[in-house]
Each structure stands twice: as C-alpha cells, then as structure tokens.
Design a protein around this motif. Structure first.
Motif, PDB file in Angstrom:
ATOM      1  N   ALA A   1       0.988  -1.058   0.084  1.00 63.05           N
ATOM      2  CA  ALA A   1      -0.094  -0.024   0.166  1.00 63.05           C
ATOM      3  C   ALA A   1       0.813   1.321   0.056  1.00 63.05           C
ATOM      4  N   MET A   2       1.764   1.137   0.855  1.00 63.09           N
ATOM      5  CA  MET A   2       2.766   2.198   0.872  1.00 63.09           C
ATOM      6  C   MET A   2       3.457   2.652  -0.485  1.00 63.09           C
ATOM      7  N   LEU A   3       3.732   1.515  -1.061  1.00 59.24           N
ATOM      8  CA  LEU A   3       4.613   1.609  -2.532  1.00 59.24           C
ATOM      9  C   LEU A   3       3.724   2.178  -3.378  1.00 59.24           C
ATOM     10  N   LEU A   4       2.616   1.571  -3.489  1.00 56.91           N
ATOM     11  CA  LEU A   4       1.632   2.009  -4.669  1.00 56.91           C
ATOM     12  C   LEU A   4       0.990   3.485  -4.450  1.00 56.91           C
ATOM     13  N   ALA A   5       0.794   3.959  -3.072  1.00 60.25           N
ATOM     14  CA  ALA A   5       0.435   5.035  -2.664  1.00 60.25           C
ATOM     15  C   ALA A   5       1.603   6.209  -3.056  1.00 60.25           C
TER      16      ALA A   5
ATOM     17  N   GLY B   1      11.489   4.156  -8.607  1.00 61.09           N
ATOM     18  CA  GLY B   1      11.306   2.835  -8.613  1.00 61.09           C
ATOM     19  C   GLY B   1      11.682   2.155  -7.644  1.00 61.09           C
ATOM     20  N   PRO B   2      12.295   0.682  -8.047  1.00 59.54           N
ATOM     21  CA  PRO B   2      12.821  -0.091  -6.916  1.00 59.54           C
ATOM     22  C   PRO B   2      14.195   0.626  -6.149  1.00 59.54           C
ATOM     23  N   ILE B   3      14.613   1.612  -6.730  1.00 60.36           N
ATOM     24  CA  ILE B   3      15.683   2.302  -6.001  1.00 60.36           C
ATOM     25  C   ILE B   3      15.121   3.493  -5.204  1.00 60.36           C
ATOM     26  N   SER B   4      13.786   3.656  -4.869  1.00 60.97           N
ATOM     27  CA  SER B   4      13.530   4.579  -4.127  1.00 60.97           C
ATOM     28  C   SER B   4      13.566   4.729  -2.787  1.00 60.97           C
ATOM     29  N   GLY B   5      13.891   3.215  -2.198  1.00 58.91           N
ATOM     30  CA  GLY B   5      14.184   3.252  -0.666  1.00 58.91           C
ATOM     31  C   GLY B   5      13.011   3.100  -0.108  1.00 58.91           C
ATOM     32  N   ILE B   6      11.964   2.800  -0.633  1.00 59.59           N
ATOM     33  CA  ILE B   6      10.691   2.687   0.171  1.00 59.59           C
ATOM     34  C   ILE B   6      10.173   1.392   0.529  1.00 59.59           C
ATOM     35  N   ASP B   7      10.595   0.270  -0.477  1.00 62.39           N
ATOM     36  CA  ASP B   7      10.178  -1.201  -0.302  1.00 62.39           C
ATOM     37  C   ASP B   7      10.825  -1.642   0.877  1.00 62.39           C
ATOM     38  N   GLY B   8      10.181  -2.277   1.741  1.00 64.96           N
ATOM     39  CA  GLY B   8      10.713  -2.692   3.058  1.00 64.96           C
ATOM     40  C   GLY B   8       9.948  -2.008   4.273  1.00 64.96           C
ATOM     41  N   ILE B   9      10.004  -0.734   3.969  1.00 60.37           N
ATOM     42  CA  ILE B   9       9.624   0.208   4.992  1.00 60.37           C
ATOM     43  C   ILE B   9       8.325  -0.422   5.842  1.00 60.37           C
TER      44      ILE B   9
END
Length: 331
Positions: free
Chosen positions: A42-46, A216-224
C-alpha cells in the motif's frame, strides 16, 4: 551558529514523520482487531500514484488525497475479505502487499526520475528563531508537524474518549462489546479504513516530501511497510511508544550514515542494512522476559542486578489486543 548534529537530528525527525503516521494508522487497525499486512504494498503504490497525480495535476493536495485513498481501499479489501468473507487476514494481506509492490513498479515506469512538485519546509514564525529547538522542531516540513499532531490526537482519541474506549473494547473483548450494543464489525471496518488511509498518506509523504520523486525499485521505500508492522508491535499498540520506535529506527539509519566515513574498515553495505537487524533485535526484546531460558538466566544473577534486568524487560514487554486477528460473527 547551529551545531551540525542539530541538523542531523532534524533530519531524523523528518525521516521518522512518514513512519510515525503509518505506525499510528496500523495501530488503529490492529487495536480494532484487523491485521493489515498489505502495508508495504500500500505504501509503495500510494507513493507512486501520489507522485504521478501530483505531476499530472500540479497539485500536492491531490497527490496526498490519492495516496490516502489507495491505502484506504487496500485496507478495505483486507477488511472485507476477513470480516465479511471470513478469509485469512494474513493471506489476503500478504497477497495485496505483493500486488501493490508489483503494480507500483509497473505503472510507475513512466514517472521514474521525472521532476515534480515537492512539499517544502515551512518555518513557524518566532519559534523557528529559537536556538537548537528552532532548527530541530520549528523549521520542518508540514508532514513533521502533522506527525506530531497525529501522535497527540491518536493518544487522546484512544485513551481519553468514549469512541477510544469502544475501539479498545472491540479489540480486546468483542463479544462483551457486542452485548453492550456496539456494532463490532462496523467499528472494525471503520478503523481498518482509517488506518489504511494513514498508511497511504505516509506512502505519499515519501515521494512528495522526503524522497522528492519516484525512482522505482531504488526509491528506498520497499521494505518500510514491514518495518511499520514491526514498530507497531514494538510500540505495544500505543501511539506514543510506536512513535518512539519510528524515531529510533530513523536515528539508527542516520547513525549508519554518520559512522560510514569514521569506520572505513566496515563495508558501507553492512552499515546501510544495520538498522534493520537492530530493529528486529529490539523487537525480540519485547517478549524476551517471557521465555523460559531468559528466566533461568535471570535467576542466576545477583538480586540487585536481577531487579534491574527485570525492570528493563518489563518496561519493554508488550501484549497484543486479545482479539487481534480473531474472527467474530455477530448473531
């Protein structure tokens, strides 16, 4: 002249703001008994959709509204699947987390590296001129002010209002709440959607404020999102303690950057990922005192040391809402 460490800690507060908002959102949801494991997706898509809308419309407000809407809709799907269709909250949440992540990367390709609007710092008059406290607290982005306001409002709502008492009752003993005329399922829906909206707002804050764009994948949001779930547990489903967990994680991230030039013998990759295992270790401490081997080790300590260790472990110990993830059917 303002010391450098003050600006560093101001950055910690800025980095912790989206985390704090998301943790409080998940706290509301889980206090009502709904586990929303879709948080990461949800955070990534938002984050992606909020930035895309802000770029297309030139409106930051529209971007934040879309981010909150996406988080609310994904939480609604989890709630509907679990509360109405009686499906596993864990399974549905995990599937949505993966779906949200993949959709964000696929649909966000056209917006990677595109410049867009960004929330700026808004100093508070007079207070911003205070030494140390001014740069630390009063020369921040509006998201930082909103995060602190969210902490206060959540604490007052949960522990000082009748609706908060209803929320706690639904999460602890839904049968007793139902016999008192409380629509348990409706309350759970309400707080699941509210929590999801806050999670989506936090996701939007990354691309419209903290990160300043979608990469994208290097945004640093994935995993938060997974860290948000861990901090919610560490915080004992309490907004203030959860916020402290968010500040701790942001502080660990800042320290990893500060220590890199001072520890040249340690690979930078190790320091970059260090906050994650350290946060997991801190999370493990919350229930360490309940384990048999920990009790055995404590019994071998001198009485004075044992009392101190027990006091520390008890201060960290948390208990989830009794009805968290437990289905309840109104009859």
């Amino acid at each position: 002249m303002t010391p450098e460490w003050v600006f560093g800690l101001a950055g910690v507060l800025a980095a912790a703001a989206p985390l704090t908002i998301a943790v409080i959102g998940e706290t509301f949801s889980e206090r009502a008994g709904v586990v929303n494991l879709s948080v990461n997706g949800a955070m990534l898509l938002a984050a992606m959709a909020a930035f895309a809308v802000a770029v297309q419309t030139g409106s930051l407000v529209s971007g934040f509204l879309v981010g909150a809407l996406i988080g609310a809709v994904m939480a609604l799907v989890v709630a509907f699947a679990s509360l109405t269709l009686r499906q596993s909250q864990v399974a549905v949440g995990l599937v949505l987390a993966l779906l949200g992540r993949d959709l964000a990367y696929f649909l966000g390709n056209p917006f990677m590296g595109v410049p867009g609007p960004r929330v700026g710092h808004i100093p508070i008059p007079w207070l911003a001129e205070l030494p140390v406290l001014g740069p630390l607290f009063f020369q921040q982005s509006p998201l930082v002010y909103i995060a602190f306001l969210t902490i206060l409002l959540a604490w007052v709502w949960i522990f000082r209002t009748r609706p908060g008492l209803v929320l706690r009752g639904v999460g602890e003993r839904p049968p007793a709440a139902f016999t008192r005329g409380i629509p348990v399922t409706r309350v759970r829906y309400r707080y699941a959607v509210l929590g999801g909206a806050l999670v989506g707002l936090a996701g939007a804050a990354y691309t419209l404020d903290l990160k300043g764009g979608w990469q994208g994948p290097i945004s640093g949001i994935d995993g938060i999102g997974w860290i948000v779930l861990a901090i919610t547990i560490f915080g004992g489903w309490h907004p203030v303690r959860g916020a402290l967990g968010a500040f701790l994680f942001a502080l660990l991230q800042w320290l990893s950057l500060v220590l890199q030039p001072r520890l040249p013998g340690i690979p930078s990759q190790v320091l970059n990922v260090a906050p994650f295992p350290l946060m997991i270790f801190t999370l493990l401490l919350t229930n360490l005192g309940n384990t048999e081997w920990a009790q055995t080790m404590l019994a071998r300590l001198p009485a004075s040391s044992r009392r101190i260790a027990l006091r520390i472990l008890r201060s960290l110990q948390v208990s989830p809402p009794a009805a968290l993830g437990v289905a309840f059917e109104e009859e």
